[in-house]
Write a protein that holds these residues in place. Sequence first.
Motif, PDB file in Angstrom:
ATOM      1  N   GLU A 125       1.682   8.410   2.817  1.00  0.00           N
ATOM      2  CA  GLU A 125       2.104   7.052   3.120  1.00  0.00           C
ATOM      3  C   GLU A 125       3.048   7.019   4.323  1.00  0.00           C
ATOM      4  O   GLU A 125       2.957   6.116   5.161  1.00  0.00           O
ATOM      5  N   MET A 128       1.013   7.280   7.339  1.00  0.00           N
ATOM      6  CA  MET A 128       0.281   6.030   7.547  1.00  0.00           C
ATOM      7  C   MET A 128       1.220   4.979   8.147  1.00  0.00           C
ATOM      8  O   MET A 128       0.857   4.265   9.089  1.00  0.00           O
ATOM      9  N   LYS A 129       2.446   4.897   7.627  1.00  0.00           N
ATOM     10  CA  LYS A 129       3.423   3.955   8.169  1.00  0.00           C
ATOM     11  C   LYS A 129       3.685   4.249   9.635  1.00  0.00           C
ATOM     12  O   LYS A 129       3.696   3.346  10.471  1.00  0.00           O
ATOM     13  N   GLU A 130       3.876   5.525   9.950  1.00  0.00           N
ATOM     14  CA  GLU A 130       4.172   5.915  11.329  1.00  0.00           C
ATOM     15  C   GLU A 130       3.023   5.536  12.267  1.00  0.00           C
ATOM     16  O   GLU A 130       3.233   5.074  13.383  1.00  0.00           O
ATOM     17  N   ALA A 131       1.788   5.708  11.793  1.00  0.00           N
ATOM     18  CA  ALA A 131       0.619   5.395  12.618  1.00  0.00           C
ATOM     19  C   ALA A 131       0.414   3.889  12.780  1.00  0.00           C
ATOM     20  O   ALA A 131      -0.135   3.444  13.791  1.00  0.00           O
ATOM     21  N   ARG A 132       0.852   3.098  11.823  1.00  0.00           N
ATOM     22  CA  ARG A 132       0.560   1.670  11.828  1.00  0.00           C
ATOM     23  C   ARG A 132       1.696   0.795  12.356  1.00  0.00           C
ATOM     24  O   ARG A 132       1.473  -0.357  12.713  1.00  0.00           O
ATOM     25  N   ARG A 133       2.899   1.313  12.428  1.00  0.00           N
ATOM     26  CA  ARG A 133       4.015   0.469  12.846  1.00  0.00           C
ATOM     27  C   ARG A 133       4.023   0.286  14.367  1.00  0.00           C
ATOM     28  O   ARG A 133       3.523   1.120  15.112  1.00  0.00           O
ATOM     29  N   SER A 134       4.581  -0.832  14.797  1.00  0.00           N
ATOM     30  CA  SER A 134       4.733  -1.113  16.230  1.00  0.00           C
ATOM     31  C   SER A 134       6.112  -0.641  16.659  1.00  0.00           C
ATOM     32  O   SER A 134       7.123  -1.276  16.351  1.00  0.00           O
ATOM     33  N   HIS A 140       9.528  -3.250  12.346  1.00  0.00           N
ATOM     34  CA  HIS A 140       8.654  -2.097  12.175  1.00  0.00           C
ATOM     35  C   HIS A 140       9.430  -0.791  12.292  1.00  0.00           C
ATOM     36  O   HIS A 140       8.881   0.240  12.683  1.00  0.00           O
TER      37      HIS A 140
END
Length: 144
Positions: A125, A128-134, A140
């Motif tokens: 997770e 995933m957060k690192e890949a999806r945050r702006s 973010h």
Amino acid sequence: MNHHDGPDRGHQRPEGVSDETIEALGSLSKALETTERARGHLYEFHQLTGGADLELDRAVDLLRKAGHSAWADRVQHEIVGRNVIPGHWTFQIIEEYNGTYYEPFKEVERQAVAELADGRDHLYEAEMKEARRSKGHPDHTARP
């Protein structure tokens, strides 16, 4: 880059841990989370059934007041305090579930994370957060 612009150490992949291991641990965690939800439903079942059983006291009393003592006796004798499965009230089902399935599952998941990811939980997770945050957006941020 700001040294606080990424996951904290506890959510960074230890050196040498493969993508497949991270994905496997994420899947194991997801399965445990589903089990947590199932366990919650058992507690809901327990509370709803217990509430229904207690409401039967009122039904028995009202049947008596309405002049239906035979029905009051039948409900009292056949349903009030009845096992939900042979030999078990709902609390006993929860105890069996916890000891037979839930606690061993939690222990295996904890040990897998400890051994395979240096005790670092939720790595799937966190990545995933690192890949999806702006990055740079105030809502973010990687950390609180």
